[in-house]
Design a protein around this motif. Structure first.
Motif, mmCIF file in Angstrom:
data_model
loop_
_atom_site.group_PDB
_atom_site.id
_atom_site.type_symbol
_atom_site.label_atom_id
_atom_site.label_comp_id
_atom_site.label_asym_id
_atom_site.label_seq_id
_atom_site.Cartn_x
_atom_site.Cartn_y
_atom_site.Cartn_z
ATOM 1 N N LYS A 81 0.832 -1.211 0.000
ATOM 2 C CA LYS A 81 0.000 0.000 0.000
ATOM 3 C C LYS A 81 0.862 1.254 0.000
ATOM 4 O O LYS A 81 0.590 2.206 -0.741
ATOM 5 C CB LYS A 81 -0.928 0.007 1.214
ATOM 6 N N LEU A 192 -14.100 -5.898 7.192
ATOM 7 C CA LEU A 192 -13.088 -5.111 6.486
ATOM 8 C C LEU A 192 -13.683 -3.827 5.915
ATOM 9 O O LEU A 192 -13.111 -2.740 6.044
ATOM 10 C CB LEU A 192 -12.465 -5.941 5.365
ATOM 11 N N VAL A 193 -14.848 -3.940 5.288
ATOM 12 C CA VAL A 193 -15.500 -2.754 4.706
ATOM 13 C C VAL A 193 -15.872 -1.767 5.805
ATOM 14 O O VAL A 193 -15.609 -0.555 5.691
ATOM 15 C CB VAL A 193 -16.749 -3.167 3.902
ATOM 16 N N GLY A 196 -12.766 -0.103 7.198
ATOM 17 C CA GLY A 196 -12.240 0.905 6.286
ATOM 18 C C GLY A 196 -13.031 2.197 6.328
ATOM 19 O O GLY A 196 -12.457 3.289 6.327
ATOM 20 N N ALA A 199 -12.337 3.947 9.713
ATOM 21 C CA ALA A 199 -10.977 4.492 9.791
ATOM 22 C C ALA A 199 -10.821 5.783 8.996
ATOM 23 O O ALA A 199 -9.944 6.596 9.289
ATOM 24 C CB ALA A 199 -9.975 3.452 9.301
ATOM 25 N N ARG A 200 -11.671 5.977 7.987
ATOM 26 C CA ARG A 200 -11.597 7.208 7.189
ATOM 27 C C ARG A 200 -12.170 8.408 7.928
ATOM 28 O O ARG A 200 -11.882 9.555 7.574
ATOM 29 C CB ARG A 200 -12.336 7.013 5.866
ATOM 30 N N TRP A 209 -7.234 -1.743 16.348
ATOM 31 C CA TRP A 209 -6.683 -2.331 15.122
ATOM 32 C C TRP A 209 -6.280 -3.785 15.382
ATOM 33 O O TRP A 209 -6.509 -4.660 14.548
ATOM 34 C CB TRP A 209 -5.474 -1.532 14.639
ATOM 35 N N PHE A 234 -6.595 -6.587 4.907
ATOM 36 C CA PHE A 234 -6.688 -5.763 6.121
ATOM 37 C C PHE A 234 -5.690 -4.609 6.061
ATOM 38 O O PHE A 234 -5.982 -3.488 6.495
ATOM 39 C CB PHE A 234 -6.430 -6.620 7.363
ATOM 40 N N LEU A 236 -4.801 -2.946 3.582
ATOM 41 C CA LEU A 236 -5.258 -1.906 2.669
ATOM 42 C C LEU A 236 -6.212 -0.914 3.324
ATOM 43 O O LEU A 236 -6.424 0.179 2.791
ATOM 44 C CB LEU A 236 -5.925 -2.536 1.444
ATOM 45 N N ILE A 237 -6.815 -1.263 4.472
ATOM 46 C CA ILE A 237 -7.720 -0.327 5.146
ATOM 47 C C ILE A 237 -7.005 0.478 6.230
ATOM 48 O O ILE A 237 -7.606 1.355 6.841
ATOM 49 C CB ILE A 237 -8.946 -1.049 5.749
ATOM 50 N N PRO A 239 -5.002 3.412 7.604
ATOM 51 C CA PRO A 239 -4.783 4.759 7.057
ATOM 52 C C PRO A 239 -3.308 5.092 6.871
ATOM 53 O O PRO A 239 -2.468 4.738 7.710
ATOM 54 C CB PRO A 239 -5.417 5.684 8.102
#
Length: 392
Positions: A81, A192-193, A196, A199-200, A209, A234, A236-237, A239
């Motif tokens: 990433k 996961l979704v 993500g 976390a944004r 985490w 995982f 990839l989510i 930050p």
């Protein structure tokens, strides 16, 4: 000036090469000592983990393969990433040559192995074993013999190895995750979704985490899917932006905190668990079985053939270029170095030929991986040493 995560990664992985080598050597010694029986019995012994109502029971070998190695793949995912967003992979011009070389480095060993299945009768399902490059061992060898060579070769090797790992992870997910139970897998994807999205918008503390990763890992185990794939997902989510001005991002913090554990505990422990080959009663017929020869030649012949061939083709077609300041002899030395496939190749070998760690297939996989990796490392050291002297 702040240190770049990639440089820290290079330094850590190169240093861990010695730990990996010592662990592999220790496994060979123990497997051929009076403690050999205890060593293999320990790997086969079952251990349970109880957390509230959740109980899991696996062998030591499986805990290392599916448990600890999930952390290894998490770190690989974090590095992928970072490189895509901020590092070498963010520049298409720098990306083309190592990506094509990585694709060639996966195709070359597969072609060599599959040709040998027709010629000498190697089992077909072993073809993914020689496809992967071991980042730690490759960088350790480069660190020893690469003095005086352009630093761009290191970045090229790391970028290629990351893409190579991504391809290997995809193959693991496609080929070795049969019999998936969809309900826990869908829960894992939902987690996961949701993670993500949260976390944004929210600053998630580190303990959450850890709990989130443990939850996704547990659901993946229940689903029957390889934990390597969801570990990368995982990552990839996580930050990449800092939590506060002047602070470290969760991604950088995780990379920094997990690399030493990966380099000096997880990978050496995996090497110790998987490299143990008993030579008791070993005959020349076993050393030169079709599986051993196909894996070894896939790494030693197919890997550099694919890497160097596609790198040259990218340059010839003007869609890529050599690493800055590097010559073709130096690039060929790095291509040879990509044939060091120890950790990932052993991992895929366990998936391709499931069974006891001392089964005939597992012994042949280990002999092929060790033989091909040693030949590749020695040839790369010779070529890179010559290239360094010519440069000087």
């Amino acid at each position: 000036m702040a240190r770049k995560p990639t440089l820290d990664f290079l330094k850590t992985e190169a240093a861990s090469g010695l730990a990996l080598a010592l662990a592999a050597f220790a496994a060979l010694v123990v497997a051929n000592s009076p403690w050999s029986g205890d060593y293999f019995a320990w790997l086969k012994s079952s251990q349970s983990l109880q957390i509230g109502p959740i109980r899991l029971e696996e062998t030591i070998s499986d805990w290392i393969k599916e448990g600890l190695m999930a952390v290894f793949f998490l770190v690989v995912g974090l590095e992928i990433k970072y490189e895509i967003v901020r590092g070498e992979l963010s520049d298409p011009k720098k990306l083309a040559t190592p990506v094509l070389a990585a694709l060639g480095g996966m195709a070359g060993p597969a072609v060599v192995y599959l040709l040998l299945t027709g010629w000498i009768g190697a089992p077909h399902r072993g073809w993914p074993i020689p496809l992967a490059t071991d980042i730690a061992f490759a960088l350790a060898v480069f660190g020893v013999v690469g003095r005086g060579l352009p630093s761009s070769l290191r970045v090229f090797l790391l970028t290629l190895a990351i893409v190579d790992d991504l391809g290997a992870i995809a193959l693991i997910g496609l080929l070795f995750s049969q019999g998936v139970t969809w309900t826990p897998l869908l829960w894992a994807l939902g987690a996961l979704v949701l993670g993500g999205l949260v976390a944004r918008r929210v600053r998630v503390p580190a303990p959450f985490w850890v709990l989130g990763f443990a939850l996704v890992w547990h659901l993946t185990v229940l689903s029957g899917l390889s934990t390597s794939l969801t570990a990368v997902a995982f990552a990839l989510i996580v930050p990449i932006e800092p939590r506060a001005e002047g602070g470290r991002s969760p991604l950088k913090a995780a990379m920094h905190d997990l690399h030493p554990w990966n380099a000096f505990m997880i990978l050496p422990l995996f090497a110790f668990a998987k490299a143990g080959v008993s030579f008791a009663g070993l005959s020349l017929d076993q050393v030169f079985t079709p599986l051993v020869i196909a894996v070894a030649l896939g790494l030693f012949v197919g890997k550099p053939m694919g890497v160097f061939g596609l790198a040259w083709l990218a340059s010839a077609l003007k869609i890529g270029e050599r690493p800055t300041g590097a010559g073709w002899l130096q690039l060929y030395g790095v291509a040879l170095l990509c044939g060091v496939g120890f950790t990932m190749s052993l991992f895929i070998g366990v998936l391709a030929f499931p069974g006891a760690v001392d089964s005939p297939e597992q012994i042949e996989v280990k002999l092929g991986v060790i033989g091909g990796s040693v030949l590749s490392a020695l040839a790369a050291a010779l070529v890179l040493g010559l290239a360094g002297r010519r440069r000087a």
